[in-house]
Write a protein that holds these residues in place. Sequence first.
Motif, PDB file in Angstrom:
ATOM      1  N   ILE B 185      58.537  43.918  82.311  1.00  0.00           N
ATOM      2  CA  ILE B 185      58.014  42.952  83.273  1.00  0.00           C
ATOM      3  C   ILE B 185      59.105  41.905  83.413  1.00  0.00           C
ATOM      4  N   GLY B 186      59.949  42.079  84.396  1.00  0.00           N
ATOM      5  CA  GLY B 186      61.140  41.264  84.558  1.00  0.00           C
ATOM      6  C   GLY B 186      62.273  42.186  84.976  1.00  0.00           C
ATOM      7  N   SER B 187      63.455  41.638  84.983  1.00  0.00           N
ATOM      8  CA  SER B 187      64.579  42.415  85.479  1.00  0.00           C
ATOM      9  C   SER B 187      65.390  43.020  84.343  1.00  0.00           C
ATOM     10  N   VAL B 188      66.122  44.053  84.677  1.00  0.00           N
ATOM     11  CA  VAL B 188      67.070  44.649  83.742  1.00  0.00           C
ATOM     12  C   VAL B 188      68.457  44.306  84.293  1.00  0.00           C
ATOM     13  N   SER B 189      69.172  43.469  83.580  1.00  0.00           N
ATOM     14  CA  SER B 189      70.450  42.966  84.087  1.00  0.00           C
ATOM     15  C   SER B 189      71.516  44.036  84.092  1.00  0.00           C
ATOM     16  N   SER B 190      72.487  43.806  84.936  1.00  0.00           N
ATOM     17  CA  SER B 190      73.631  44.702  84.933  1.00  0.00           C
ATOM     18  C   SER B 190      74.319  44.571  83.581  1.00  0.00           C
ATOM     19  N   GLY B 191      74.654  45.708  82.991  1.00  0.00           N
ATOM     20  CA  GLY B 191      75.215  45.678  81.652  1.00  0.00           C
ATOM     21  C   GLY B 191      74.176  45.896  80.555  1.00  0.00           C
ATOM     22  N   ALA B 192      72.910  46.001  80.944  1.00  0.00           N
ATOM     23  CA  ALA B 192      71.859  46.297  79.971  1.00  0.00           C
ATOM     24  C   ALA B 192      71.433  47.743  80.146  1.00  0.00           C
ATOM     25  N   GLU B 193      70.764  48.307  79.153  1.00  0.00           N
ATOM     26  CA  GLU B 193      70.281  49.666  79.339  1.00  0.00           C
ATOM     27  C   GLU B 193      68.915  49.884  78.695  1.00  0.00           C
ATOM     28  N   ILE B 194      68.135  50.728  79.345  1.00  0.00           N
ATOM     29  CA  ILE B 194      66.823  51.114  78.833  1.00  0.00           C
ATOM     30  C   ILE B 194      66.893  52.613  78.605  1.00  0.00           C
ATOM     31  N   ILE B 195      66.568  53.046  77.401  1.00  0.00           N
ATOM     32  CA  ILE B 195      66.570  54.471  77.100  1.00  0.00           C
ATOM     33  C   ILE B 195      65.172  54.827  76.626  1.00  0.00           C
ATOM     34  N   ALA B 196      64.512  55.719  77.336  1.00  0.00           N
ATOM     35  CA  ALA B 196      63.127  56.033  77.005  1.00  0.00           C
ATOM     36  C   ALA B 196      62.931  57.539  76.922  1.00  0.00           C
ATOM     37  N   GLY B 197      62.044  57.929  76.018  1.00  0.00           N
ATOM     38  CA  GLY B 197      61.691  59.335  75.939  1.00  0.00           C
ATOM     39  C   GLY B 197      60.839  59.730  77.132  1.00  0.00           C
ATOM     40  N   GLY B 198      60.077  58.772  77.625  1.00  0.00           N
ATOM     41  CA  GLY B 198      59.218  59.027  78.774  1.00  0.00           C
ATOM     42  C   GLY B 198      59.756  58.346  80.013  1.00  0.00           C
ATOM     43  N   SER B 199      58.829  57.776  80.786  1.00  0.00           N
ATOM     44  CA  SER B 199      59.231  57.145  82.036  1.00  0.00           C
ATOM     45  C   SER B 199      59.649  55.688  81.812  1.00  0.00           C
TER      46      SER B 199
END
Lengths: 273, 268
Positions: B185-199
């Motif tokens: 809930i918010g932004s994912v900045s450039s240079g950040a990463e989200i790695i998820a097993g699902g969606s």
Amino acid sequence: MSNATVVVVTSGKGGVGKTTTTAAIASALAKEGYQVCAIDFDVGLRNLDLIMGAERRVVFDLVNVVRGEASIKQALVRDKKLNNLYLLPASQTRDKDALTEEGVASVISELRMYFDYVICDSPAGIERGATLAMRHADEAIIVSNPEVSSVRDCDRIIGLLDAKTKIAEDGGRMPKHLMITRYDTERAKTGDMLATDDVVDILSVPLIGVVPESKDVLKASNVGLPITLSDENSPAAKAYMEATRRLLGENIPVTIPEEKKSLLGKFFKGRAA
Amino acid sequence: MKFKGKSFIAIVLSPEPPFSDWLGEIDRIIARSPGFFIDRPIILDVRGSKIAIEDLEQLLEELGTRSVRVMGIDGVSGTRLKPGMPPSFSGGRLASDIDVPTPSTNSPGAETAETQAKAPKAARAEEKTDTKAPTAARKKSHTSAESDDKQAAPASIVSGSSIVITEPVRSGQSILHPDGDVTVIGSVSSGAEIIAGGSIHVYGALRGRALAGVAGKDCARIFCSKLDAELVSINGLYKVADDFDGTLRNAPAQIRFENETLVFEELN
């Protein structure tokens, strides 16, 4: 004894105006009547004393105090104009490794007893010096230029403020303020610079002030006076004064610097309103 | 003809002399979890060990009898390898450790995962080997396996197999959740990463990298209110910003996996 608010002035990138901001905010707070101390954490590259015009009166510095070679009272330099404004200078001959975490903690806690506001001028980058400067802060002013590299690095620093400070480790959230410096209306309009809205949107931190790019700032630092003392009527000084009032909790709208309207423009605007 | 990028993580085994002891260690892992090495890309890293080519041959044979199929060898030049040996590999980047399915294992060699040269950071995602461990604890260990100046994930709410992050994800931060969905809930900045097993769901601007379905889920999707990502990936298939459809820039979008390609669609 008062218990000071410790404010860290930080940014990811160098050259954005952290030291100028530190000097301007510290002197503006002092003008409001608070007991203020500015600390230069940029060990090895001291600058704050220059901008505050105290370079010839530095005897002891932060490293001496951290190492126990001098007391805080010996090291504090009083400002020439304001007798409630003090400077704790950095050492130019040592490097950042000379600072220890315990030493910095004890210096800050001692300063908290003497002052209302302690403003820490952080070195650039995400290295030890920057993390030490932000570690004990209660609030942070993040200084960014309206350009992508500066904004990206600020984003990184905000992440560190939320992870590596005492407040964060105790489960709290550090209040943060965004200061946009060296803003050039002309270039923002032509797209050479980011607009303030874009910077605020990317960083999602409340805006405390927008300081226009101004020759007055350079002039002030050359004569060794914070801009808020040297030329109170310059737009940059006004922006810093406003930001200071916001830091003190006043709720005033942020002035975005605009181009000076031509007389004709003013005339028509007046008619329309 | 089209070339596709697809990333895997490989287990890197570094044999240490005496090899009989080392093979005994491998046997212990297999005894604990018989399927651990099955169908996994495995690379033998003999860098710096100055292993004789005969010893290497014997080692490969021993591993073969244990059904450990080595797909490549790192640290030996291709010219020294005998015919029939796996090819020489190089240029891999170290990723975080792979959990061996018992907490007490610290067997040297069996715990470094290395990416293949062609893989982006997608390969850093962990494989799902221990679903019983508490999600929160796992997440913590994963985040801490990051780079030296790692930062803990921002305040997150763990519920079931998905996590909710209520703050912006800043540049330099990495949120790793190999067990389920990640909602920001918010932004994912450039240079950040989200790695998820699902969606991955981002209720804000997605400016950084989003890697969904890293545990092998084609059905994972990426949703965001404002698409401005640097890289998106589902189950290892990735696309970088330059290859995106320009019409969806800054629009609400979803990305899904279909027929070995990534499909971008506007959300409304």
